[in-house]
Design a protein around this motif. Structure first.
Motif, PDB file in Angstrom:
ATOM      1  N   HIS A   1       0.834  -1.210   0.000  1.00 56.09           N
ATOM      2  CA  HIS A   1       0.000   0.000   0.000  1.00 56.09           C
ATOM      3  C   HIS A   1       0.874   1.268   0.000  1.00 56.09           C
ATOM      4  N   PHE A   2       1.825   1.311   0.919  1.00 48.92           N
ATOM      5  CA  PHE A   2       2.639   2.528   1.008  1.00 48.92           C
ATOM      6  C   PHE A   2       3.569   2.676  -0.191  1.00 48.92           C
ATOM      7  N   GLU A   3       4.083   1.566  -0.684  1.00 47.99           N
ATOM      8  CA  GLU A   3       4.918   1.630  -1.879  1.00 47.99           C
ATOM      9  C   GLU A   3       4.114   2.292  -3.012  1.00 47.99           C
ATOM     10  N   GLN A   4       2.879   1.866  -3.180  1.00 49.83           N
ATOM     11  CA  GLN A   4       2.026   2.430  -4.247  1.00 49.83           C
ATOM     12  C   GLN A   4       1.753   3.914  -4.004  1.00 49.83           C
ATOM     13  N   VAL A   5       1.359   4.232  -2.788  1.00 49.29           N
ATOM     14  CA  VAL A   5       1.022   5.623  -2.451  1.00 49.29           C
ATOM     15  C   VAL A   5       2.242   6.531  -2.665  1.00 49.29           C
ATOM     16  N   PHE A   6       3.397   6.066  -2.209  1.00 48.60           N
ATOM     17  CA  PHE A   6       4.610   6.888  -2.315  1.00 48.60           C
ATOM     18  C   PHE A   6       4.965   7.122  -3.789  1.00 48.60           C
ATOM     19  N   ARG A   7       4.799   6.088  -4.603  1.00 41.94           N
ATOM     20  CA  ARG A   7       5.110   6.242  -6.027  1.00 41.94           C
ATOM     21  C   ARG A   7       4.195   7.266  -6.694  1.00 41.94           C
ATOM     22  N   VAL A   8       2.914   7.215  -6.332  1.00 35.92           N
ATOM     23  CA  VAL A   8       1.991   8.190  -6.931  1.00 35.92           C
ATOM     24  C   VAL A   8       2.372   9.604  -6.478  1.00 35.92           C
ATOM     25  N   ALA A   9       2.620   9.775  -5.175  1.00 32.74           N
ATOM     26  CA  ALA A   9       2.958  11.107  -4.659  1.00 32.74           C
ATOM     27  C   ALA A   9       4.186  11.648  -5.381  1.00 32.74           C
ATOM     28  N   ASP A  10       5.141  10.781  -5.618  1.00 32.24           N
ATOM     29  CA  ASP A  10       6.384  11.179  -6.273  1.00 32.24           C
ATOM     30  C   ASP A  10       6.132  11.545  -7.734  1.00 32.24           C
ATOM     31  N   ARG A  11       5.463  10.655  -8.453  1.00 36.66           N
ATOM     32  CA  ARG A  11       5.236  10.910  -9.881  1.00 36.66           C
ATOM     33  C   ARG A  11       4.374  12.138 -10.112  1.00 36.66           C
ATOM     34  N   ALA A  12       3.459  12.396  -9.165  1.00 37.34           N
ATOM     35  CA  ALA A  12       2.581  13.556  -9.325  1.00 37.34           C
ATOM     36  C   ALA A  12       3.268  14.836  -8.859  1.00 37.34           C
ATOM     37  N   GLY A  13       4.502  14.706  -8.381  1.00 37.13           N
ATOM     38  CA  GLY A  13       5.220  15.891  -7.912  1.00 37.13           C
ATOM     39  C   GLY A  13       4.653  16.453  -6.620  1.00 37.13           C
ATOM     40  N   ILE A  14       3.942  15.623  -5.864  1.00 37.01           N
ATOM     41  CA  ILE A  14       3.365  16.095  -4.594  1.00 37.01           C
ATOM     42  C   ILE A  14       4.425  16.085  -3.494  1.00 37.01           C
ATOM     43  N   PHE A  15       5.172  15.019  -3.439  1.00 34.83           N
ATOM     44  CA  PHE A  15       6.225  14.907  -2.420  1.00 34.83           C
ATOM     45  C   PHE A  15       7.192  13.811  -2.838  1.00 34.83           C
ATOM     46  N   PRO A  16       8.520  14.042  -2.673  1.00 34.46           N
ATOM     47  CA  PRO A  16       9.466  13.022  -3.148  1.00 34.46           C
ATOM     48  C   PRO A  16       9.416  11.740  -2.311  1.00 34.46           C
ATOM     49  N   GLU A  17       9.444  10.652  -3.042  1.00 37.86           N
ATOM     50  CA  GLU A  17       9.417   9.324  -2.448  1.00 37.86           C
ATOM     51  C   GLU A  17      10.542   9.109  -1.435  1.00 37.86           C
ATOM     52  N   SER A  18      11.695   9.733  -1.708  1.00 41.72           N
ATOM     53  CA  SER A  18      12.853   9.520  -0.842  1.00 41.72           C
ATOM     54  C   SER A  18      12.639  10.109   0.549  1.00 41.72           C
ATOM     55  N   ARG A  19      11.608  10.922   0.687  1.00 43.98           N
ATOM     56  CA  ARG A  19      11.344  11.532   1.989  1.00 43.98           C
ATOM     57  C   ARG A  19      10.070  11.000   2.630  1.00 43.98           C
ATOM     58  N   LEU A  20       9.614   9.879   2.079  1.00 41.49           N
ATOM     59  CA  LEU A  20       8.459   9.195   2.659  1.00 41.49           C
ATOM     60  C   LEU A  20       8.966   7.843   3.145  1.00 41.49           C
ATOM     61  N   GLU A  21       8.826   7.571   4.409  1.00 40.48           N
ATOM     62  CA  GLU A  21       9.374   6.321   4.940  1.00 40.48           C
ATOM     63  C   GLU A  21       8.275   5.489   5.575  1.00 40.48           C
ATOM     64  N   HIS A  22       8.120   4.274   5.095  1.00 47.65           N
ATOM     65  CA  HIS A  22       7.230   3.347   5.780  1.00 47.65           C
ATOM     66  C   HIS A  22       8.058   2.549   6.778  1.00 47.65           C
ATOM     67  N   LEU A  23       7.896   2.854   8.053  1.00 50.95           N
ATOM     68  CA  LEU A  23       8.638   2.148   9.094  1.00 50.95           C
ATOM     69  C   LEU A  23       7.771   0.988   9.576  1.00 50.95           C
ATOM     70  N   TRP A  24       7.820  -0.098   8.828  1.00 50.44           N
ATOM     71  CA  TRP A  24       6.940  -1.233   9.139  1.00 50.44           C
ATOM     72  C   TRP A  24       7.513  -2.030  10.296  1.00 50.44           C
ATOM     73  N   PHE A  25       6.641  -2.825  10.875  1.00 52.85           N
ATOM     74  CA  PHE A  25       7.090  -3.628  12.016  1.00 52.85           C
ATOM     75  C   PHE A  25       6.507  -5.030  11.925  1.00 52.85           C
ATOM     76  N   GLY A  26       7.112  -5.922  12.707  1.00 50.00           N
ATOM     77  CA  GLY A  26       6.689  -7.320  12.727  1.00 50.00           C
ATOM     78  C   GLY A  26       5.475  -7.526  13.623  1.00 50.00           C
ATOM     79  N   THR A  27       5.092  -8.761  13.777  1.00 46.35           N
ATOM     80  CA  THR A  27       3.853  -9.111  14.474  1.00 46.35           C
ATOM     81  C   THR A  27       4.120  -9.526  15.911  1.00 46.35           C
ATOM     82  N   MET A  28       3.192  -9.188  16.791  1.00 41.10           N
ATOM     83  CA  MET A  28       3.236  -9.725  18.139  1.00 41.10           C
ATOM     84  C   MET A  28       2.488 -11.057  18.110  1.00 41.10           C
TER      85      MET A  28
END
Ligand code: ARG
Length: 587
Positions: free
Chosen positions: A354-381
């Motif tokens: 989901h975030f990979e897709q969202v970040f790519r759209v934001a970047d391609r649309a010139g809304i915000f650079p992908e390199s400054r969007l970080e998905h800090l995902w975590f594992g499961t409890m």
């Protein structure tokens, strides 16, 4: 500058003095603390590049380091490693500087940024479950860490208040209470200001509605229609929606508050709705949107994708906008209102695509650079069976119940261990709460963010070992040293001097804080701070066992040890504060 930065700079000069790259002088804490405090391995790489004998080169570097007068040991080991230990005077001097620092030697960013951090993501009407727990715990700690190093951090909850579950609820209520004014065709309000149901009703209604929609396509269609009508602005539905959100938010605030988690912004997906039409137009005008089977999609796949990244469905065939669109609009909203340098998302690993897709759209649309969007995902409890944690009855555990369970068990532990004996009831309850929450949070934060871990309450609550309760106890004990010193008139803290091996250890532990803060920050991994806090508490424990403090007869040594204690109290306090753990005054 951390101590290893300082030592690296000094070793770097030694390399530069031999006509070599100063970056070769990287110094780090030794892997073999029994042999030396620090090590520098640069001579090996340098010798290889120079086609020189590494030991001979190491010897020339060592001679230069020796000449600084800072070290008690400069030793060449193996093929050309340089082992280093500081003179006690040098160590004491650095420890004194740290003791005088209001941030306890914590590393600070040179150029702070404004950073939005998105953690939480609870969904209105659905109970907060343990999947949201890690988001809250890790996110809160990262937000505090960002602030500690100097960034401007803005925490946003990003409430899930606009999805299908809202239509499921509305249609469910309509079936049960068709007489309510919200459901009258063409009703424009005003509608009652009191909600037509309680939070308990809401929590009961949601599972019923969602199960019905799963098993009955006609019922699901009803829910979809209600969702579409809500999103289209039907006044009765909007009024109901407001009640649902208010009821949920009140309960959420209580749960988060109990966990010591807070947000600066309580924005939700629904707040983004007014931005969507313009956003869709904008994306279209940039040529990013395609029509596919009645839906508006954006292709985001890239040639070098290992697995094909599916397109984003911006608007579905029924005209409804979903999770992707609200997230892209949220980025735009943040850019406009907060002007951040960066956005962090603390959301579990199942949402990586989901975030990979969202970040790519934001970047391609010139809304915000992908390199400054970080998905800090975590594992499961996980539970002890290795599967995502559930209750005995097999349900997803509600956060509220989890907090209650942890508090109850902490209370029992307190009783068994003889802590808090003779304290009043209210204080015991407060201590049990703090211990319980600390146990839960520390257990979560002390694992590397990206790993799974097993929920084991008894282990989390142990007073021995690497646990939250152990650290709270350590803080309480350090503070009690200060209280005792005051009581016996031991005098004021004075300059640190090193007279025993336990003091040397403790000084080194204190001086490692800067590196721990930096590692936690740069990797976005709070466990580095957990490791540090634990090591510091252990070093203090050894010092406390081996050294007299308030009753030490030598004035100079006594005042130094009082300074040591005060400095440990301050630094441990800092570390626990970043981790979001709260120590009781006594226990
Ligand atoms: N509400 C979502 C969920 O429960 C999480 C939201 C995370 N944040 C975001 N910006 N998408 O799965």
């Amino acid at each position: 500058m951390t101590l290893t930065d300082e030592l690296s700079a000094i070793a770097g000069e030694a390399f530069a003095g031999e006509g070599l790259e100063s970056s070769l002088g990287l110094v780090r804490v030794s892997d073999r603390p029994d042999l030396a405090q620090f090590q520098c391995n640069g001579a090996l790489a340098a010798a290889k590049a120079q086609k020189e004998n590494p030991r001979a080169l190491a010897a020339r570097i060592a001679a230069r380091l020796e000449a600084t007068g800072m070290f008690s040991k400069v030793e060449i080991a193996g093929p050309g490693f340089i082992n280093l230990s500081l003179r006690d005077e040098t160590l004491a001097e650095r420890a004194n500087a740290l003791a005088a620092d209001a941030r306890s030697g914590g590393w600070r960013r040179e150029e702070p940024e404004t950073i939005v951090i998105d953690y939480g993501g609870p969904n209105v009407a659905k109970p907060l479950h343990v999947g949201h727990l890690r988001s809250a715990i890790i996110g809160e700690s990262l937000k505090r860490l960002l602030r500690f190093v100097g960034d401007e951090a803005v925490g946003d909850i990003h409430l899930g208040d606009w999805g299908l579950q809202m239509g499921q609820l509305i249609s469910e209520l309509e079936r049960r209470r068709p007489d309510l004014p919200y459901f009258q065709e063409g009703a424009n309000g005003p509608f009652p200001s009191e909600p037509p149901l309680t939070l308990a009703d809401l929590e009961e209604m949601y599972p019923t509605a969602s199960a019905a929609c799963k098993s009955d396509p006609a019922r699901a269609e009803e829910a979809r229609k209600a969702t579409a009508a809500l999103q289209a602005g039907r006044p009765g539905y909007r009024a109901l929606w407001r009640h649902f959100v208010d009821l949920s938010v009140a309960a959420l605030k209580r749960d988060y508050d109990d966990l010591g988690v807070s947000f600066d912004l309580w924005k939700g997906e629904a707040d983004m709705d007014p931005l969507i039409p313009d956003l869709v137009e904008d994306l279209k005008s940039k040529g990013l949107v395609e029509e596919s089977e009645g839906a508006q999609i954006i292709r985001v796949a890239r040639e070098d994708d290992k697995k094909e990244t599916p397109p984003v469905i911006l608007v579905n065939s029924q005209g409804a906008v979903g999770y992707h669109a609200t997230d892209i609009a949220t980025i735009q909203d943040r850019v406009r209102n907060i002007h951040p340098d960066r956005m962090l998302y603390v959301v579990d690993q199942r949402q990586r695509l989901h975030f990979e897709q969202v970040f790519r759209v934001a970047d391609r649309a010139g809304i915000f650079p992908e390199s400054r969007l970080e998905h800090l995902w975590f594992g499961t409890m996980n539970g002890k069976d290795g599967k995502p944690f559930k209750t005995r009855a097999g349900d997803v555990l509600k956060l509220r119940d989890l907090i209650d369970m942890v508090e109850t068990r902490a209370r029992e532990r307190l009783e068994e261990s003889g802590f808090a004996e003779g304290f009043g009831e209210a204080e015991r309850l407060d201590i049990a709460h703090k211990i319980g929450v600390a146990a839960l949070k520390f257990a979560d934060l002390s694992n590397p963010r990206t790993s799974d871990y097993v929920f084991d309450l008894d282990r989390f609550l142990a007073f021995e070992g690497k646990t939250g309760p152990y650290l709270l106890y350590a803080v309480v004990r350090v503070r009690s040293v200060e209280a005792k010193a005051r009581a016996v008139g031991a005098g004021a803290p004075g300059d640190i001097v090193i007279t025993a091996p336990e003091e040397r250890e403790l000084a080194l532990a204190l001086l490692a804080f800067g590196d721990a803060v930096r590692a936690a920050y740069e990797k976005r991994m709070p466990h580095h701070l957990c490791d540090h806090a634990f090591r510091l508490a252990q070093s203090f424990s050894k010092f406390y066992a081996a050294c007299r403090i308030a009753d030490e007869p030598d004035d100079r040594i006594r005042s130094s040890r009082l300074r040591f204690s005060a400095t440990v109290a301050a630094q441990l306090g800092c570390a626990l504060d970043i981790l979001g753990l709260e120590a009781p005054a006594r226990m």
